[in-house]
Write a protein that holds these residues in place. Sequence first.
Motif, PDB file in Angstrom:
ATOM      1  N   UNK A 194      43.712  66.721   7.489  1.00 49.79           N
ATOM      2  CA  UNK A 194      43.054  66.258   6.268  1.00 49.79           C
ATOM      3  C   UNK A 194      41.640  66.812   6.217  1.00 49.79           C
ATOM      4  N   UNK A 195      41.046  66.746   5.032  1.00 55.38           N
ATOM      5  CA  UNK A 195      39.675  67.194   4.844  1.00 55.38           C
ATOM      6  C   UNK A 195      38.724  66.040   5.141  1.00 55.38           C
ATOM      7  N   UNK A 196      37.829  66.253   6.067  1.00 57.04           N
ATOM      8  CA  UNK A 196      36.865  65.213   6.415  1.00 57.04           C
ATOM      9  C   UNK A 196      35.949  64.888   5.250  1.00 57.04           C
ATOM     10  N   UNK A 197      35.648  65.887   4.422  1.00 56.05           N
ATOM     11  CA  UNK A 197      34.716  65.712   3.322  1.00 56.05           C
ATOM     12  C   UNK A 197      35.405  65.220   2.065  1.00 56.05           C
ATOM     13  N   UNK A 198      36.626  65.739   1.802  1.00 55.73           N
ATOM     14  CA  UNK A 198      37.331  65.409   0.561  1.00 55.73           C
ATOM     15  C   UNK A 198      38.631  64.695   0.893  1.00 55.73           C
ATOM     16  N   UNK A 199      38.531  63.445   1.288  1.00 58.14           N
ATOM     17  CA  UNK A 199      39.709  62.707   1.722  1.00 58.14           C
ATOM     18  C   UNK A 199      40.691  62.433   0.584  1.00 58.14           C
ATOM     19  N   UNK A 200      40.218  62.536  -0.659  1.00 57.83           N
ATOM     20  CA  UNK A 200      41.120  62.297  -1.783  1.00 57.83           C
ATOM     21  C   UNK A 200      42.191  63.374  -1.883  1.00 57.83           C
ATOM     22  N   UNK A 201      42.008  64.483  -1.154  1.00 53.21           N
ATOM     23  CA  UNK A 201      43.022  65.534  -1.154  1.00 53.21           C
ATOM     24  C   UNK A 201      44.270  65.099  -0.376  1.00 53.21           C
ATOM     25  N   UNK A 202      44.184  63.970   0.305  1.00 48.29           N
ATOM     26  CA  UNK A 202      45.343  63.464   1.035  1.00 48.29           C
ATOM     27  C   UNK A 202      45.469  64.072   2.418  1.00 48.29           C
ATOM     28  N   UNK A 203      46.537  63.726   3.090  1.00 49.20           N
ATOM     29  CA  UNK A 203      46.826  64.216   4.430  1.00 49.20           C
ATOM     30  C   UNK A 203      48.138  64.992   4.415  1.00 49.20           C
ATOM     31  N   UNK A 204      48.158  66.088   5.163  1.00 47.73           N
ATOM     32  CA  UNK A 204      49.393  66.834   5.353  1.00 47.73           C
ATOM     33  C   UNK A 204      50.023  66.343   6.654  1.00 47.73           C
ATOM     34  N   UNK A 205      51.293  65.975   6.592  1.00 50.97           N
ATOM     35  CA  UNK A 205      51.986  65.379   7.727  1.00 50.97           C
ATOM     36  C   UNK A 205      53.070  66.312   8.255  1.00 50.97           C
ATOM     37  N   UNK A 206      53.114  66.439   9.579  1.00 48.07           N
ATOM     38  CA  UNK A 206      54.153  67.211  10.258  1.00 48.07           C
ATOM     39  C   UNK A 206      54.800  66.329  11.317  1.00 48.07           C
TER      40      UNK A 206
END
Length: 322
Positions: A194-206
Amino acid sequence: MAAHGAVFLLANLIFSTVHLQAYGFTSIASDATVAIKNPLVTKCFAHPVKIYAFPDTDTSAGLDSTTFERYEGNLPLDFEVTDIGFQIGSKGQVLCMSSGKGCGSGQNPRTGAFVVTVEASTETQEIIAIANPDLDLKPIGQISYTISQGETADLGVQYDYPSDIVWTHNGYSRKKWRGELHITVSEAGIYEAFSKKWRHEGRVTFRVIKRACPDGAFGATCDQKCPPSCTAGRGVCDDEDGTCYCAPGLTTVTEDCDTVAAGFGIDGSHLCEANGLAYPGCRGILFCLRDPYGCSCFHGIGGVDCNIRCPTGMYGPNCDLS
């Protein structure tokens, strides 16, 4: 076994098996199956994400019950679960995560890893399914891997500001991967970027599943041989008992997961067009099966969103065979 592609699972409910005495193993197609429609979420207020739980075959009695939960447990899962009837009346369940609901918290509640607990007859199975964002931050390549002893998996994301990227493994931050768009891992578990600065971009999960034996082997001391098709990428060989779990779209009508089917399930009787998934040829759907299979596209389909037909000369789930 080459690193197996793309996260949702297979529950062993009512077995329909083929015993191949030459190898001393059992070959099983996908009995209970979890399918994710729209596995890439464009934005919080776009299309809904639906997670389906299907029984083993289209003519079976169906599932007794299905429970849907978030894997990480730190976000609510307040969406409707309904029963669905299939082609010949067997029963399953679907979780519909509607667009917009629960948005604005910095994490899209429709993305991440989900635990689907399926009960039928006397058996209970947990299947892990995954939905990912398709925003400025998005996954590259496979999101579910099954690796054997001594193998690694390559995880990657696309993002314009790599220095902001943070990776976690099973919920714990890994400083050595900060700022990396691609990492190579050898341990099992859930990985997130995830982006530390832009958390609204969500998380990519593997998700990475690891077999305890080298490629092509199983057993307590890894001294027994897996069936050929499992080492050829058509299925995944259980490292404990040698069971071969076939990829969606392949069946055990002959042997070794070598029979191509129009649908999924043990005998290929579940057609995507007729079971609420809507898309001909099972495009746009991520299938998750029993461990150690994990998740992948349908046989002959590839792409992160499982929406691309394999190019000439390529085949298999995720188009990773030639």
